[in-house]
Design a protein around this motif. Structure first.
Motif, PDB file in Angstrom:
ATOM      1  N   PRO A 155      -7.796  44.335  86.514  1.00 21.10           N
ATOM      2  CA  PRO A 155      -8.325  45.355  85.605  1.00 21.10           C
ATOM      3  C   PRO A 155      -9.619  44.918  84.954  1.00 21.10           C
ATOM      4  CG  PRO A 155      -6.511  44.191  84.581  1.00 21.10           C
ATOM      5  CD  PRO A 155      -6.554  43.722  86.008  1.00 21.10           C
ATOM      6  N   ILE A 157     -10.513  44.976  81.923  1.00 19.43           N
ATOM      7  CA  ILE A 157     -10.340  44.259  80.658  1.00 19.43           C
ATOM      8  C   ILE A 157     -10.160  42.756  80.872  1.00 19.43           C
ATOM      9  CG2 ILE A 157      -7.816  44.456  80.474  1.00 19.43           C
ATOM     10  CD1 ILE A 157      -8.280  45.275  77.530  1.00 19.43           C
ATOM     11  N   SER A 158      -9.701  42.349  82.045  1.00 18.20           N
ATOM     12  CA  SER A 158      -9.504  40.925  82.312  1.00 18.20           C
ATOM     13  C   SER A 158     -10.832  40.176  82.412  1.00 18.20           C
ATOM     14  CB  SER A 158      -8.699  40.729  83.599  1.00 18.20           C
ATOM     15  OG  SER A 158      -9.439  41.142  84.742  1.00 18.20           O
ATOM     16  N   TRP A 160     -13.384  40.801  80.303  1.00 18.02           N
ATOM     17  CA  TRP A 160     -14.048  40.832  78.996  1.00 18.02           C
ATOM     18  C   TRP A 160     -14.440  39.448  78.485  1.00 18.02           C
ATOM     19  CZ3 TRP A 160     -11.457  45.065  75.420  1.00 18.02           C
ATOM     20  CH2 TRP A 160     -11.774  46.334  75.925  1.00 18.02           C
ATOM     21  N   HIS A 185      -9.610  55.619  79.604  1.00 18.45           N
ATOM     22  CA  HIS A 185      -9.591  54.327  80.287  1.00 18.45           C
ATOM     23  C   HIS A 185     -10.899  53.569  80.061  1.00 18.45           C
ATOM     24  CE1 HIS A 185      -8.371  51.389  83.266  1.00 18.45           C
ATOM     25  NE2 HIS A 185      -9.503  51.562  83.932  1.00 18.45           N
ATOM     26  N   PHE A 188     -11.336  52.518  76.177  1.00 17.29           N
ATOM     27  CA  PHE A 188     -10.500  51.472  75.602  1.00 17.29           C
ATOM     28  C   PHE A 188     -10.313  50.251  76.509  1.00 17.29           C
ATOM     29  CE2 PHE A 188      -8.996  55.457  73.576  1.00 17.29           C
ATOM     30  CZ  PHE A 188      -9.384  55.150  72.273  1.00 17.29           C
ATOM     31  N   SER A 189     -10.649  50.359  77.789  1.00 16.24           N
ATOM     32  CA  SER A 189     -10.351  49.253  78.703  1.00 16.24           C
ATOM     33  C   SER A 189     -11.520  48.816  79.572  1.00 16.24           C
ATOM     34  CB  SER A 189      -9.171  49.641  79.623  1.00 16.24           C
ATOM     35  OG  SER A 189      -8.025  49.957  78.870  1.00 16.24           O
ATOM     36  N   THR A 192     -17.480  47.305  76.598  1.00 15.84           N
ATOM     37  CA  THR A 192     -17.270  46.156  75.727  1.00 15.84           C
ATOM     38  C   THR A 192     -18.615  45.549  75.356  1.00 15.84           C
ATOM     39  OG1 THR A 192     -16.107  44.031  75.515  1.00 15.84           O
ATOM     40  CG2 THR A 192     -17.055  44.520  77.656  1.00 15.84           C
TER      41      THR A 192
END
Length: 230
Positions: A155, A157-158, A160, A185, A188-189, A192
């Motif tokens: 994903p 987010i991994s 970030w 999605h 929030f994910s 960043t």
């Protein structure tokens, strides 16, 4: 105590030749070409991006800080192993550089059309490209387009922590309408970093040309920083 508003790019001191201009921004633009993006939608996306770089408002934003350059590159992404550079890093210092960049984009043809959506891998690919930058840049941004949630590979987010360590901000232009909801999605994910934002195309890829123009204008504006002086 006096607070002074300054453009960070203007703080780069000293004269520079055309080959040694300080880089104020490196922008990597990732275009979604997964199986959910048909040929007409692809054309709206690519032609919209080309038109943006030929728009005088965007050109003025790119060249808004004399004595500096921006580095830009474009890549296409879909499944975990389908990440390809359309145009690798190019320094934009003047109108002729921008013309050449838009011309390069216009000569590209889509390679893939039937693979899934690996957003995390798209970000990892951008990190790899930032390592290939020919010069140091004050700011680094990934600008992703997408019309679906990640469904292949790790994903987003991994990645970030790696993005934060590299000083990279991720922005997005999200095409709404699919289920699960890609807007939530990306919000929030995926996006960043300092100043990260996303724009939403509510009417599908038809909205892309206007939105990418506004998005690039915002990203190419000089970064403003507040500093304290006695």
């Amino acid at each position: 105590m006096k607070r002074i508003l300054t453009a960070a790019a203007l703080c780069l001191a000293g004269p520079a030749t055309a080959q040694e201009l300080p880089c104020r921004l490196a922008l990597a633009m990732g275009l979604d070409i997964s199986s959910s993006v048909n040929s007409a939608e692809y054309d709206l996306q690519m032609n919209g991006l080309i038109a943006a770089f030929r728009d005088q408002t965007i050109r003025d934003a790119i060249l808004s800080v004399p004595g500096t350059e921006v580095q830009v590159m474009v890549y296409e992404w879909s499944g975990y192993v389908q990440q390809d550079a359309v145009v690798r890093w190019r320094a934009l210092r003047n109108e002729a550089d921008i013309d050449a960049f838009a011309d390069e984009l216009s000569m590209h043809f889509r390679i893939y059309s039937d693979f899934p959506t690996a957003i995390g891998r798209a970000l990892e690919y951008a990190l790899e490209e930032f390592e290939r930058l020919p010069t140091e840049c004050s700011q680094k941004i990934v600008d992703l387009s997408g019309d679906g949630v990640g469904n292949d590979g790790p994903p987003a987010i991994s990645y970030w922590p790696e993005l934060a360590a590299a000083g990279v901000t991720v922005n997005a232009l999200v095409i709404a309408g699919a289920a699960p909801d890609p807007v939530a999605h990306y919000q929030f994910s995926v996006i960043t970093g300092p100043g990260a934002f996303h724009l939403v195309a509510r009417n599908g890829f038809v909205d892309y040309p206007d939105l990418i123009k506004g998005k690039l204008e915002r990203e190419f504006q000089p970064v403003l920083m507040l500093s304290d002086t006695e």
